[in-house]
Design a protein around this motif. Structure first.
Motif, PDB file in Angstrom:
ATOM      1  N   LEU A 268     -12.193  -3.560  12.055  1.00  0.00           N
ATOM      2  CA  LEU A 268     -10.853  -3.025  11.841  1.00  0.00           C
ATOM      3  C   LEU A 268     -10.472  -3.118  10.374  1.00  0.00           C
ATOM      4  O   LEU A 268     -10.740  -4.125   9.709  1.00  0.00           O
ATOM      5  CB  LEU A 268      -9.815  -3.796  12.664  1.00  0.00           C
ATOM      6  CG  LEU A 268      -9.912  -3.716  14.184  1.00  0.00           C
ATOM      7  CD1 LEU A 268      -8.930  -4.691  14.812  1.00  0.00           C
ATOM      8  CD2 LEU A 268      -9.632  -2.298  14.665  1.00  0.00           C
ATOM      9  N   GLN A 269      -9.850  -2.063   9.872  1.00  0.00           N
ATOM     10  CA  GLN A 269      -9.208  -2.084   8.563  1.00  0.00           C
ATOM     11  C   GLN A 269      -7.715  -2.110   8.804  1.00  0.00           C
ATOM     12  O   GLN A 269      -7.181  -1.304   9.576  1.00  0.00           O
ATOM     13  CB  GLN A 269      -9.573  -0.853   7.747  1.00  0.00           C
ATOM     14  CG  GLN A 269      -8.861  -0.791   6.402  1.00  0.00           C
ATOM     15  CD  GLN A 269      -9.147   0.499   5.645  1.00  0.00           C
ATOM     16  OE1 GLN A 269     -10.100   1.202   5.956  1.00  0.00           O
ATOM     17  NE2 GLN A 269      -8.328   0.810   4.658  1.00  0.00           N
ATOM     18  N   PRO A 279       1.988  -6.563  -0.301  1.00  0.00           N
ATOM     19  CA  PRO A 279       1.104  -5.918   0.658  1.00  0.00           C
ATOM     20  C   PRO A 279      -0.187  -6.716   0.823  1.00  0.00           C
ATOM     21  O   PRO A 279      -0.708  -7.300  -0.136  1.00  0.00           O
ATOM     22  CB  PRO A 279       0.827  -4.545   0.035  1.00  0.00           C
ATOM     23  CG  PRO A 279       1.029  -4.767  -1.428  1.00  0.00           C
ATOM     24  CD  PRO A 279       2.112  -5.800  -1.557  1.00  0.00           C
ATOM     25  N   ILE A 280      -0.664  -6.758   2.043  1.00  0.00           N
ATOM     26  CA  ILE A 280      -1.930  -7.423   2.350  1.00  0.00           C
ATOM     27  C   ILE A 280      -2.849  -6.397   2.994  1.00  0.00           C
ATOM     28  O   ILE A 280      -2.481  -5.722   3.947  1.00  0.00           O
ATOM     29  CB  ILE A 280      -1.753  -8.605   3.325  1.00  0.00           C
ATOM     30  CG1 ILE A 280      -0.788  -9.637   2.753  1.00  0.00           C
ATOM     31  CG2 ILE A 280      -3.100  -9.254   3.633  1.00  0.00           C
ATOM     32  CD1 ILE A 280      -0.536 -10.815   3.696  1.00  0.00           C
ATOM     33  N   ARG A 281      -4.034  -6.270   2.455  1.00  0.00           N
ATOM     34  CA  ARG A 281      -5.053  -5.404   3.046  1.00  0.00           C
ATOM     35  C   ARG A 281      -6.125  -6.298   3.643  1.00  0.00           C
ATOM     36  O   ARG A 281      -6.577  -7.261   3.010  1.00  0.00           O
ATOM     37  CB  ARG A 281      -5.637  -4.478   1.979  1.00  0.00           C
ATOM     38  CG  ARG A 281      -4.571  -3.691   1.238  1.00  0.00           C
ATOM     39  CD  ARG A 281      -5.156  -2.968   0.048  1.00  0.00           C
ATOM     40  NE  ARG A 281      -5.902  -1.788   0.461  1.00  0.00           N
ATOM     41  CZ  ARG A 281      -6.657  -1.066  -0.368  1.00  0.00           C
ATOM     42  NH1 ARG A 281      -6.799  -1.435  -1.622  1.00  0.00           N
ATOM     43  NH2 ARG A 281      -7.282   0.008   0.060  1.00  0.00           N
ATOM     44  N   LEU A 282      -6.536  -5.983   4.845  1.00  0.00           N
ATOM     45  CA  LEU A 282      -7.505  -6.806   5.550  1.00  0.00           C
ATOM     46  C   LEU A 282      -8.635  -5.949   6.093  1.00  0.00           C
ATOM     47  O   LEU A 282      -8.423  -4.795   6.459  1.00  0.00           O
ATOM     48  CB  LEU A 282      -6.877  -7.551   6.742  1.00  0.00           C
ATOM     49  CG  LEU A 282      -5.662  -8.431   6.568  1.00  0.00           C
ATOM     50  CD1 LEU A 282      -4.386  -7.626   6.709  1.00  0.00           C
ATOM     51  CD2 LEU A 282      -5.674  -9.543   7.614  1.00  0.00           C
ATOM     52  N   VAL A 283      -9.799  -6.535   6.162  1.00  0.00           N
ATOM     53  CA  VAL A 283     -10.916  -5.957   6.886  1.00  0.00           C
ATOM     54  C   VAL A 283     -11.442  -7.036   7.823  1.00  0.00           C
ATOM     55  O   VAL A 283     -11.819  -8.117   7.367  1.00  0.00           O
ATOM     56  CB  VAL A 283     -12.034  -5.478   5.934  1.00  0.00           C
ATOM     57  CG1 VAL A 283     -13.277  -5.099   6.733  1.00  0.00           C
ATOM     58  CG2 VAL A 283     -11.557  -4.286   5.123  1.00  0.00           C
ATOM     59  N   SER A 284     -11.420  -6.749   9.105  1.00  0.00           N
ATOM     60  CA  SER A 284     -11.877  -7.714  10.111  1.00  0.00           C
ATOM     61  C   SER A 284     -13.197  -7.247  10.698  1.00  0.00           C
ATOM     62  O   SER A 284     -13.311  -6.115  11.174  1.00  0.00           O
ATOM     63  CB  SER A 284     -10.837  -7.866  11.230  1.00  0.00           C
ATOM     64  OG  SER A 284      -9.668  -8.488  10.751  1.00  0.00           O
ATOM     65  N   LEU A 300      -9.525 -10.742   3.217  1.00  0.00           N
ATOM     66  CA  LEU A 300      -8.253 -10.283   2.652  1.00  0.00           C
ATOM     67  C   LEU A 300      -8.125 -10.615   1.173  1.00  0.00           C
ATOM     68  O   LEU A 300      -7.030 -10.537   0.598  1.00  0.00           O
ATOM     69  CB  LEU A 300      -7.059 -10.846   3.429  1.00  0.00           C
ATOM     70  CG  LEU A 300      -6.870 -12.354   3.526  1.00  0.00           C
ATOM     71  CD1 LEU A 300      -5.381 -12.644   3.806  1.00  0.00           C
ATOM     72  CD2 LEU A 300      -7.675 -12.966   4.642  1.00  0.00           C
ATOM     73  N   ASN A 301      -9.249 -10.954   0.539  1.00  0.00           N
ATOM     74  CA  ASN A 301      -9.241 -11.163  -0.899  1.00  0.00           C
ATOM     75  C   ASN A 301      -9.152  -9.801  -1.582  1.00  0.00           C
ATOM     76  O   ASN A 301     -10.074  -8.994  -1.498  1.00  0.00           O
ATOM     77  CB  ASN A 301     -10.530 -11.882  -1.326  1.00  0.00           C
ATOM     78  CG  ASN A 301     -10.564 -12.191  -2.815  1.00  0.00           C
ATOM     79  OD1 ASN A 301      -9.763 -11.676  -3.593  1.00  0.00           O
ATOM     80  ND2 ASN A 301     -11.506 -13.020  -3.216  1.00  0.00           N
ATOM     81  N   PRO A 302      -8.028  -9.505  -2.271  1.00  0.00           N
ATOM     82  CA  PRO A 302      -7.863  -8.165  -2.871  1.00  0.00           C
ATOM     83  C   PRO A 302      -8.947  -7.828  -3.881  1.00  0.00           C
ATOM     84  O   PRO A 302      -9.245  -6.657  -4.094  1.00  0.00           O
ATOM     85  CB  PRO A 302      -6.473  -8.236  -3.512  1.00  0.00           C
ATOM     86  CG  PRO A 302      -6.158  -9.680  -3.640  1.00  0.00           C
ATOM     87  CD  PRO A 302      -6.864 -10.370  -2.519  1.00  0.00           C
ATOM     88  N   GLU A 303      -9.557  -8.822  -4.497  1.00  0.00           N
ATOM     89  CA  GLU A 303     -10.620  -8.558  -5.463  1.00  0.00           C
ATOM     90  C   GLU A 303     -11.866  -7.983  -4.790  1.00  0.00           C
ATOM     91  O   GLU A 303     -12.653  -7.284  -5.425  1.00  0.00           O
ATOM     92  CB  GLU A 303     -10.970  -9.842  -6.214  1.00  0.00           C
ATOM     93  CG  GLU A 303      -9.822 -10.384  -7.068  1.00  0.00           C
ATOM     94  CD  GLU A 303     -10.169 -11.709  -7.711  1.00  0.00           C
ATOM     95  OE1 GLU A 303     -11.335 -12.158  -7.574  1.00  0.00           O
ATOM     96  OE2 GLU A 303      -9.279 -12.315  -8.341  1.00  0.00           O
ATOM     97  N   ALA A 306     -10.975  -3.942  -3.567  1.00  0.00           N
ATOM     98  CA  ALA A 306     -10.370  -3.059  -4.575  1.00  0.00           C
ATOM     99  C   ALA A 306     -10.722  -1.598  -4.349  1.00  0.00           C
ATOM    100  O   ALA A 306      -9.915  -0.707  -4.634  1.00  0.00           O
ATOM    101  CB  ALA A 306     -10.800  -3.507  -5.970  1.00  0.00           C
ATOM    102  N   ASP A 307     -11.919  -1.321  -3.843  1.00  0.00           N
ATOM    103  CA  ASP A 307     -12.362   0.065  -3.658  1.00  0.00           C
ATOM    104  C   ASP A 307     -12.072   0.603  -2.259  1.00  0.00           C
ATOM    105  O   ASP A 307     -12.476   1.720  -1.933  1.00  0.00           O
ATOM    106  CB  ASP A 307     -13.859   0.184  -3.942  1.00  0.00           C
ATOM    107  CG  ASP A 307     -14.198  -0.145  -5.392  1.00  0.00           C
ATOM    108  OD1 ASP A 307     -13.339   0.113  -6.250  1.00  0.00           O
ATOM    109  OD2 ASP A 307     -15.299  -0.659  -5.647  1.00  0.00           O
ATOM    110  N   LEU A 308     -11.372  -0.165  -1.450  1.00  0.00           N
ATOM    111  CA  LEU A 308     -11.088   0.253  -0.076  1.00  0.00           C
ATOM    112  C   LEU A 308     -10.045   1.366  -0.073  1.00  0.00           C
ATOM    113  O   LEU A 308      -8.984   1.233  -0.683  1.00  0.00           O
ATOM    114  CB  LEU A 308     -10.568  -0.946   0.721  1.00  0.00           C
ATOM    115  CG  LEU A 308     -10.570  -0.841   2.241  1.00  0.00           C
ATOM    116  CD1 LEU A 308     -11.997  -0.787   2.764  1.00  0.00           C
ATOM    117  CD2 LEU A 308      -9.841  -2.036   2.840  1.00  0.00           C
TER     118      LEU A 308
END
Length: 321
Positions: A268-269, A279-284, A300-303, A306-308
Motif C-alpha cells: 500500500l502507498q 504531510p506523511i507519506r507511507l509505503v507499507s 515513512l522516511n521522506p528521504e 523522495a521519488d514517490l
C-alpha cells in the motif's frame, strides 16, 4: 571502435538488480552501477586492464559486486547510528506492472531465497548478514554465479565462499524470520481482509489475518515519532494498526491510499497528516504466509520516498482494488 555506452546499457538493468539486492537502497545501487561504468571505461583505456575483460557480463558483475561489498562494510557503521529502525528504500510500481526489481527478471536460480522470501521481506532479512555473507548469497543463490567467481569477488577460497553462502542461507531461513510464500492471489485476499478489519475497528476481526508472531517495523528516519523497536505479536500489532488506521485511530478519515507493488509484492502507498499538520507519506509492505500476515514494514522516511509519485484526488481510505 567499441560502443561502450551501448554495451554497458545492455547490462545496466541486471547490474541494478544485483546492486539493489546487496544494498537495499535504490540510490546506493545506482551509485554503484555508475562507479562500475567509470571503472569499465577506465579499463578499456588501459591495454593491460582491457585484456582482462574476456566476458563482459562476468567482469561487470564482479566489479559491481566488489563496489557493493565496500559500501556494505561502510554502511554497517552508518546504520549503527541510524535513528530508530532501518528499512530499505522501496521500489514502488503500479499494479499490473512486471514485478522484477529495476525491470530485470532474475535468473530462475533465485530459488534458494525466493522459496521463502521475496520483496521487502527478503531485503530486510539480508540485513542480518555480514557483508561477505550477503554478497555470497546474492551472487550465488540469486544470480547463479559460480562459487569460483564468488570467491574471486570476496578475495577468498572457493570453499570459504561456499561456507559463507551456507551460513547466510541458514540465517535467511531461521525460524524467527517472517516468511513470505503467498502468491499474488493470496496476497490480495489477505490484504483486502486486513484493510477491511482496520476499517471496521474490530480487533477480533483483525487478529484473524495476523499471524501469532507477526512483527511490525517502522522506519521514519527520525523525522516522525515511530517505535524504536519492532512491535511483535498479533495482539500488540493489531492494536497498533487500529491506533493508526482504525475508526478511532490517530489518522482515521485522513488517509488516502492505493494498492501498489512494493519490491514486486502487493502493498500500500498512503498519505496522511501528522498531528502537527505535516504531510506523511507511507509505503507499507507485507509478508504473507499460510493466509496470514507475518510482517508489516512501514517506510515513512521522506528521504527514502523522495521519488514517490503523489496520490491522486480519487484515492481514499479504504483503498480501491
Amino acid at each position: 571502435m567499441r560502443d561502450l555506452a551501448t554495451e554497458f546499457e545492455a547490462e545496466r538493468a541486471r547490474l541494478l538488480a544485483v546492486a539493489h539486492r546487496m544494498l537495499g537502497s535504490r540510490s546506493e545501487a545506482e551509485d554503484a552501477v555508475q562507479e562500475t561504468w567509470l571503472r569499465y571505461a577506465g579499463a578499456l583505456a588501459d591495454p593491460v586492464a582491457r585484456a582482462e575483460i574476456r566476458e563482459l557480463s562476468a567482469w561487470l558483475t564482479t566489479t559491481c559486486a566488489r563496489i557493493c561489498l565496500d559500501v556494505l562494510r561502510s554502511a554497517r557503521v552508518r546504520r549503527e547510528a541510524y535513528p530508530g529502525q532501518w528499512l530499505p528504500e522501496p521500489v514502488v510500481s503500479p499494479l499490473g506492472t512486471p514485478p522484477p526489481v529495476d525491470g530485470y527478471a532474475p535468473d530462475p536460480a533465485e530459488r534458494a531465497v525466493r522459496t521463502d522470501q521475496v520483496g521487502t521481506a527478503l531485503l530486510v532479512v539480508l540485513e542480518r548478514l555480514a557483508p561477505e555473507q550477503r554478497v555470497a548469497l546474492v551472487l550465488h543463490d540469486v544470480f547463479a554465479m559460480p562459487f569460483a567467481r564468488v570467491a574471486d569477488v570476496l578475495s577468498t577460497t572457493e570453499a570459504a565462499a561456499r561456507q559463507l553462502a551456507s551460513r547466510a542461507r541458514r540465517a535467511v531461513t531461521a525460524p524467527d524470520v517472517p516468511r513470505h510464500t503467498a502468491d499474488p492471489v493470496e496476497q490480495r485476499r489477505v490484504l483486502e481482509a486486513f484493510v477491511a478489519a482496520t476499517e471496521s475497528g474490530e480487533l477480533g476481526q483483525l487478529l484473524q489475518v495476523l499471524a501469532p508472531d507477526v512483527v511490525f517495523v517502522g522506519d521514519s528516519g527520525g523525522h516522525f515519532p515511530a517505535a524504536r523497536r519492532p512491535v511483535v505479536g498479533a495482539d500488540a500489532v493489531g492494536r497498533f494498526a487500529l491506533g493508526l488506521f482504525g475508526r478511532a485511530g490517530r489518522y482515521a478519515h485522513r488517509v488516502r491510499a492505493r494498492p501498489v507493488l512494493v519490491d514486486g509484492v502487493l502493498g500500500l502507498q498512503m498519505e496522511t497528516l501528522h498531528s502537527d499538520g505535516r504531510p506523511i507519506r507511507l509505503v507499507s509492505a507485507f509478508a504473507v504466509d499460510q493466509g496470514r500476515i507475518t510482517a508489516i514494514y512501514n517506510q515513512l522516511n521522506p528521504e527514502k520516498l523522495a521519488d514517490l509519485p503523489r496520490l491522486g484526488g480519487d484515492d481514499g481510505w479504504p483503498p480501491r482494488w
